[in-house]
Write a protein that holds these residues in place. Sequence first.
Motif, PDB file in Angstrom:
ATOM      1  N   ILE A 297       0.836  -1.200   0.000  1.00  0.00           N
ATOM      2  CA  ILE A 297       0.000   0.000   0.000  1.00  0.00           C
ATOM      3  C   ILE A 297       0.872   1.252   0.000  1.00  0.00           C
ATOM      4  CG2 ILE A 297      -1.667   1.331   1.338  1.00  0.00           C
ATOM      5  CD1 ILE A 297      -2.976  -1.228   2.171  1.00  0.00           C
ATOM      6  N   ILE A 298       1.920   1.249   0.799  1.00  0.00           N
ATOM      7  CA  ILE A 298       2.825   2.400   0.829  1.00  0.00           C
ATOM      8  C   ILE A 298       3.503   2.586  -0.525  1.00  0.00           C
ATOM      9  CG2 ILE A 298       4.922   3.321   1.890  1.00  0.00           C
ATOM     10  CD1 ILE A 298       4.075   1.898   4.481  1.00  0.00           C
ATOM     11  N   SER A 299       3.840   1.471  -1.174  1.00  0.00           N
ATOM     12  CA  SER A 299       4.541   1.534  -2.464  1.00  0.00           C
ATOM     13  C   SER A 299       3.675   2.113  -3.568  1.00  0.00           C
ATOM     14  CB  SER A 299       5.019   0.131  -2.874  1.00  0.00           C
ATOM     15  OG  SER A 299       5.912  -0.400  -1.923  1.00  0.00           O
ATOM     16  N   LEU A 300       2.372   1.893  -3.519  1.00  0.00           N
ATOM     17  CA  LEU A 300       1.505   2.374  -4.595  1.00  0.00           C
ATOM     18  C   LEU A 300       0.905   3.752  -4.329  1.00  0.00           C
ATOM     19  CD1 LEU A 300      -1.688   1.946  -3.578  1.00  0.00           C
ATOM     20  CD2 LEU A 300      -1.138  -0.430  -4.037  1.00  0.00           C
ATOM     21  N   LEU A 301       1.198   4.331  -3.161  1.00  0.00           N
ATOM     22  CA  LEU A 301       0.704   5.673  -2.861  1.00  0.00           C
ATOM     23  C   LEU A 301       1.430   6.720  -3.703  1.00  0.00           C
ATOM     24  CD1 LEU A 301       0.283   5.923   1.033  1.00  0.00           C
ATOM     25  CD2 LEU A 301      -1.498   6.252  -0.676  1.00  0.00           C
ATOM     26  N   ALA A 302       0.702   7.740  -4.130  1.00  0.00           N
ATOM     27  CA  ALA A 302       1.298   8.855  -4.857  1.00  0.00           C
ATOM     28  C   ALA A 302       1.942   9.839  -3.881  1.00  0.00           C
ATOM     29  CB  ALA A 302       0.231   9.570  -5.683  1.00  0.00           C
ATOM     30  N   VAL A 303       2.712  10.767  -4.414  1.00  0.00           N
ATOM     31  CA  VAL A 303       3.272  11.842  -3.591  1.00  0.00           C
ATOM     32  C   VAL A 303       2.116  12.648  -2.995  1.00  0.00           C
ATOM     33  CG1 VAL A 303       4.575  14.000  -3.645  1.00  0.00           C
ATOM     34  CG2 VAL A 303       5.413  12.002  -4.902  1.00  0.00           C
ATOM     35  N   GLY A 304       2.153  12.843  -1.687  1.00  0.00           N
ATOM     36  CA  GLY A 304       1.056  13.534  -1.005  1.00  0.00           C
ATOM     37  C   GLY A 304      -0.179  12.676  -0.844  1.00  0.00           C
ATOM     38  N   GLY A 305      -0.040  11.359  -1.067  1.00  0.00           N
ATOM     39  CA  GLY A 305      -1.175  10.452  -0.977  1.00  0.00           C
ATOM     40  C   GLY A 305      -1.661  10.248   0.444  1.00  0.00           C
ATOM     41  N   HIS A 306      -2.833   9.651   0.546  1.00  0.00           N
ATOM     42  CA  HIS A 306      -3.446   9.448   1.867  1.00  0.00           C
ATOM     43  C   HIS A 306      -3.973   8.025   1.967  1.00  0.00           C
ATOM     44  CE1 HIS A 306      -5.026  11.253   5.598  1.00  0.00           C
ATOM     45  NE2 HIS A 306      -5.968  10.339   5.483  1.00  0.00           N
ATOM     46  N   TRP A 307      -3.605   7.352   3.031  1.00  0.00           N
ATOM     47  CA  TRP A 307      -4.023   5.976   3.279  1.00  0.00           C
ATOM     48  C   TRP A 307      -5.000   5.968   4.449  1.00  0.00           C
ATOM     49  CZ3 TRP A 307      -0.121   1.795   5.457  1.00  0.00           C
ATOM     50  CH2 TRP A 307      -0.822   0.598   5.696  1.00  0.00           C
ATOM     51  N   VAL A 308      -6.237   5.531   4.202  1.00  0.00           N
ATOM     52  CA  VAL A 308      -7.251   5.388   5.247  1.00  0.00           C
ATOM     53  C   VAL A 308      -7.335   3.907   5.593  1.00  0.00           C
ATOM     54  CG1 VAL A 308      -9.663   5.717   5.877  1.00  0.00           C
ATOM     55  CG2 VAL A 308      -8.534   7.364   4.356  1.00  0.00           C
ATOM     56  N   THR A 309      -7.003   3.569   6.823  1.00  0.00           N
ATOM     57  CA  THR A 309      -6.926   2.163   7.210  1.00  0.00           C
ATOM     58  C   THR A 309      -7.966   1.788   8.259  1.00  0.00           C
ATOM     59  OG1 THR A 309      -5.463   0.417   8.064  1.00  0.00           O
ATOM     60  CG2 THR A 309      -5.181   2.612   8.985  1.00  0.00           C
TER      61      THR A 309
END
Length: 314
Positions: A249-261
């Motif tokens: 998940i971290i690898s596919l995040l864009a710059v400035g991305g947001h992960w809701v877990t």
Amino acid sequence: MKGLYCKLGEANELKFIIQETSIAATIGDHQVKVQVKGCSLSPVDIKLCEDLKLQRERVPVGREIAGIVLQVGPKVTFFHPDDEVVGILPLEAEMSGLCDVVLVDEYNLVQKPEKVSWFEAAGAIKDGLRAYTALHTLARVAVGQTLLVLDGASSVGVLTIQLAHYHGVKVLATAISPDDQKFLEQLRPSVGKKIKPRVIGVWDSKVDLVDSCLEETGGLGVDIVIDAGVRLYEEEPEVKKHLPHKHDIISLLAVGGHWVTTEDNLQLDPPDSRALFLKAASISFLNEEVWEASRSRQGRYLRILMKALGPLCS
């Protein structure tokens, strides 16, 4: 009248019992008496009740209700008898939503849309709250962004996809089985742009989630990820095999991305934190029950409940 309750048995197993219960003879100033027409049976989070010091011998089952107002308290301003309402009983509620009649505070209810049936309203209200909280409150979704919804065929996933399309967001969704993939590929959003989500069949061992997301975004990555659980370690129980690893998940995040877990015990290693730092990415924890923790947000909570049912009206 009878209601459904649960209690912890041996080996922490939940036992469900039907118990006779009665409603209070007097109605509070801000309470509403509702005749229940539909009720949803969501999982009971015993651990959350323990964390919030709400331990009881028997916990009511069925918190999402839809029904008709029978009587209102002397200071109720939002509702009148015969109004059709939908809402979520608070965690500390003593009555089960499966009772014929319940007493609930007026600040936990909203008007039911006319086009939505009793069962649709009760079944979608909590998933809608969860989806809306993830997209708007936590991720601050905006037009033109790319969203990855994990387990898109789940009830929460479908509502998240509908809400995202309404706001002009490009949606990628994972399917954990061939049937789920077929369902998502046939899904045509009823709101917003009539664009089908791009489905990634993670049930196929030949499909790589990270490569698929980067390919769809031209190598830039995904702006928002809403997970349905993650694998914290390489060796996990069989039931978690379909979940992505946290590093993916971290690898596919864009710059400035947001992960809701939704993973309440998420643990990040220093390399994971470093990768998030380099991308200026962020993580939020999704817990829709938090709205009850602050009275100052009650108005916003009610607005979300009303908007959460919006996709069902289209």
